[in-house]
Design a protein around this motif. Structure first.
Motif, PDB file in Angstrom:
ATOM      1  N   VAL A 261       5.865  -1.622 -10.747  1.00  0.00           N
ATOM      2  CA  VAL A 261       5.478  -0.873  -9.187  1.00  0.00           C
ATOM      3  C   VAL A 261       6.828  -0.460  -8.827  1.00  0.00           C
ATOM      4  N   GLU A 262       6.600   1.003  -8.331  1.00  0.00           N
ATOM      5  CA  GLU A 262       7.776   1.797  -7.756  1.00  0.00           C
ATOM      6  C   GLU A 262       7.251   2.115  -6.392  1.00  0.00           C
ATOM      7  N   ALA A 263       8.328   2.203  -5.617  1.00  0.00           N
ATOM      8  CA  ALA A 263       8.267   2.601  -4.131  1.00  0.00           C
ATOM      9  C   ALA A 263       7.952   3.792  -4.080  1.00  0.00           C
ATOM     10  N   PRO A 264       7.030   4.251  -2.969  1.00  0.00           N
ATOM     11  CA  PRO A 264       6.691   5.653  -3.052  1.00  0.00           C
ATOM     12  C   PRO A 264       7.967   6.648  -2.782  1.00  0.00           C
ATOM     13  N   HIS A 265       8.960   6.277  -2.407  1.00  0.00           N
ATOM     14  CA  HIS A 265      10.305   7.065  -2.048  1.00  0.00           C
ATOM     15  C   HIS A 265      11.216   7.055  -3.222  1.00  0.00           C
ATOM     16  N   ALA A 266      10.969   6.141  -4.216  1.00  0.00           N
ATOM     17  CA  ALA A 266      11.865   6.068  -5.658  1.00  0.00           C
ATOM     18  C   ALA A 266      11.632   7.318  -6.278  1.00  0.00           C
ATOM     19  N   PRO A 267      12.630   7.523  -6.922  1.00  0.00           N
ATOM     20  CA  PRO A 267      12.706   8.726  -8.110  1.00  0.00           C
ATOM     21  C   PRO A 267      11.781   8.120  -9.123  1.00  0.00           C
ATOM     22  N   HIS A 268      10.917   9.040  -9.533  1.00  0.00           N
ATOM     23  CA  HIS A 268       9.981   8.655 -10.561  1.00  0.00           C
ATOM     24  C   HIS A 268      10.811   8.515 -11.884  1.00  0.00           C
ATOM     25  N   ARG A 269      10.469   7.484 -12.626  1.00  0.00           N
ATOM     26  CA  ARG A 269      11.009   7.026 -13.938  1.00  0.00           C
ATOM     27  C   ARG A 269      10.628   7.760 -15.143  1.00  0.00           C
ATOM     28  N   PRO A 270      11.309   8.696 -15.838  1.00  0.00           N
ATOM     29  CA  PRO A 270      10.466   9.392 -17.029  1.00  0.00           C
ATOM     30  C   PRO A 270      10.143   8.567 -18.092  1.00  0.00           C
ATOM     31  N   HIS A 271       9.365   8.567 -18.780  1.00  0.00           N
ATOM     32  CA  HIS A 271       8.966   7.702 -20.178  1.00  0.00           C
ATOM     33  C   HIS A 271       9.825   7.958 -21.201  1.00  0.00           C
TER      34      HIS A 271
ATOM     35  N   VAL B 282       0.995  -1.247  -0.068  1.00  0.00           N
ATOM     36  CA  VAL B 282       0.100   0.247   0.042  1.00  0.00           C
ATOM     37  C   VAL B 282       1.005   1.185  -0.132  1.00  0.00           C
ATOM     38  N   GLY B 283       0.609   2.101  -0.966  1.00  0.00           N
ATOM     39  CA  GLY B 283       1.346   3.312  -1.149  1.00  0.00           C
ATOM     40  C   GLY B 283       2.465   3.515  -2.164  1.00  0.00           C
ATOM     41  N   ASP B 284       2.626   1.971  -2.914  1.00  0.00           N
ATOM     42  CA  ASP B 284       3.484   2.059  -4.021  1.00  0.00           C
ATOM     43  C   ASP B 284       2.884   2.608  -5.074  1.00  0.00           C
ATOM     44  N   ARG B 285       3.569   2.983  -5.995  1.00  0.00           N
ATOM     45  CA  ARG B 285       2.904   3.601  -7.391  1.00  0.00           C
ATOM     46  C   ARG B 285       3.088   2.140  -8.294  1.00  0.00           C
ATOM     47  N   LEU B 286       1.812   2.269  -9.181  1.00  0.00           N
ATOM     48  CA  LEU B 286       1.505   1.524 -10.184  1.00  0.00           C
ATOM     49  C   LEU B 286       1.692   2.079 -11.442  1.00  0.00           C
ATOM     50  N   VAL B 287       2.837   2.011 -12.185  1.00  0.00           N
ATOM     51  CA  VAL B 287       2.900   2.723 -13.496  1.00  0.00           C
ATOM     52  C   VAL B 287       2.587   1.883 -14.811  1.00  0.00           C
ATOM     53  N   LEU B 288       1.685   2.062 -15.527  1.00  0.00           N
ATOM     54  CA  LEU B 288       1.026   1.371 -16.584  1.00  0.00           C
ATOM     55  C   LEU B 288       1.689   2.193 -17.784  1.00  0.00           C
ATOM     56  N   GLU B 289       2.493   1.661 -18.542  1.00  0.00           N
ATOM     57  CA  GLU B 289       3.407   2.094 -19.703  1.00  0.00           C
ATOM     58  C   GLU B 289       2.262   2.064 -20.937  1.00  0.00           C
ATOM     59  N   ALA B 290       2.123   2.946 -21.644  1.00  0.00           N
ATOM     60  CA  ALA B 290       1.267   3.221 -22.831  1.00  0.00           C
ATOM     61  C   ALA B 290       1.916   1.972 -23.719  1.00  0.00           C
ATOM     62  N   ILE B 291       0.638   1.352 -24.517  1.00  0.00           N
ATOM     63  CA  ILE B 291       1.231   0.316 -25.376  1.00  0.00           C
ATOM     64  C   ILE B 291       0.603   0.743 -26.792  1.00  0.00           C
TER      65      ILE B 291
ATOM     66  N   GLY C 212      -0.725   5.535 -10.642  1.00  0.00           N
ATOM     67  CA  GLY C 212      -1.720   5.345  -9.677  1.00  0.00           C
ATOM     68  C   GLY C 212      -1.061   5.034  -8.310  1.00  0.00           C
ATOM     69  N   VAL C 213      -1.561   5.376  -7.502  1.00  0.00           N
ATOM     70  CA  VAL C 213      -1.121   4.765  -5.938  1.00  0.00           C
ATOM     71  C   VAL C 213      -1.916   3.836  -5.520  1.00  0.00           C
ATOM     72  N   ILE C 214      -1.118   2.705  -5.061  1.00  0.00           N
ATOM     73  CA  ILE C 214      -2.023   1.350  -4.504  1.00  0.00           C
ATOM     74  C   ILE C 214      -2.524   1.756  -3.270  1.00  0.00           C
ATOM     75  N   THR C 215      -3.925   1.549  -3.218  1.00  0.00           N
ATOM     76  CA  THR C 215      -4.549   1.810  -1.763  1.00  0.00           C
ATOM     77  C   THR C 215      -5.163   0.631  -1.146  1.00  0.00           C
ATOM     78  N   GLU C 216      -5.273  -0.558  -1.758  1.00  0.00           N
ATOM     79  CA  GLU C 216      -5.548  -1.670  -1.027  1.00  0.00           C
ATOM     80  C   GLU C 216      -4.839  -2.850  -1.685  1.00  0.00           C
ATOM     81  N   LEU C 217      -4.339  -3.796  -1.058  1.00  0.00           N
ATOM     82  CA  LEU C 217      -3.882  -5.102  -1.350  1.00  0.00           C
ATOM     83  C   LEU C 217      -5.091  -6.183  -1.316  1.00  0.00           C
TER      84      LEU C 217
END
Length: 68
Positions: free
Chosen positions: A58-68, A5-14, A23-28
């Protein structure tokens, strides 16, 4: 894929021209952190249940955001 909970979920464009979604994961749904996840999307503020595919990571909330 495992998340917390709190991790970021990143969906790359297909498809060309589609934006990536973040998005931010709010519930497992599973104690071991495996999908599906409830995610609050940063672009809309809406929540949805997500079964992430190969375009997701998935990216940890404290991880630097990876640019696309």
């Amino acid at each position: 894929m495992k998340a917390h909970v709190g991790d970021r979920l990143v969906l790359e464009a297909i498809h060309v021209g589609e934006p990536r979604r973040i998005g931010v994961i709010t519930e497992l749904r599973h104690a071991d952190g495996t999908p599906p996840y409830t995610v609050r999307w940063l672009d809309t503020g809406r929540e949805s249940m997500v079964f992430p595919g190969s375009e997701a990571h998935v990216e940890a909330p404290h991880a630097p955001h990876r640019p696309h």
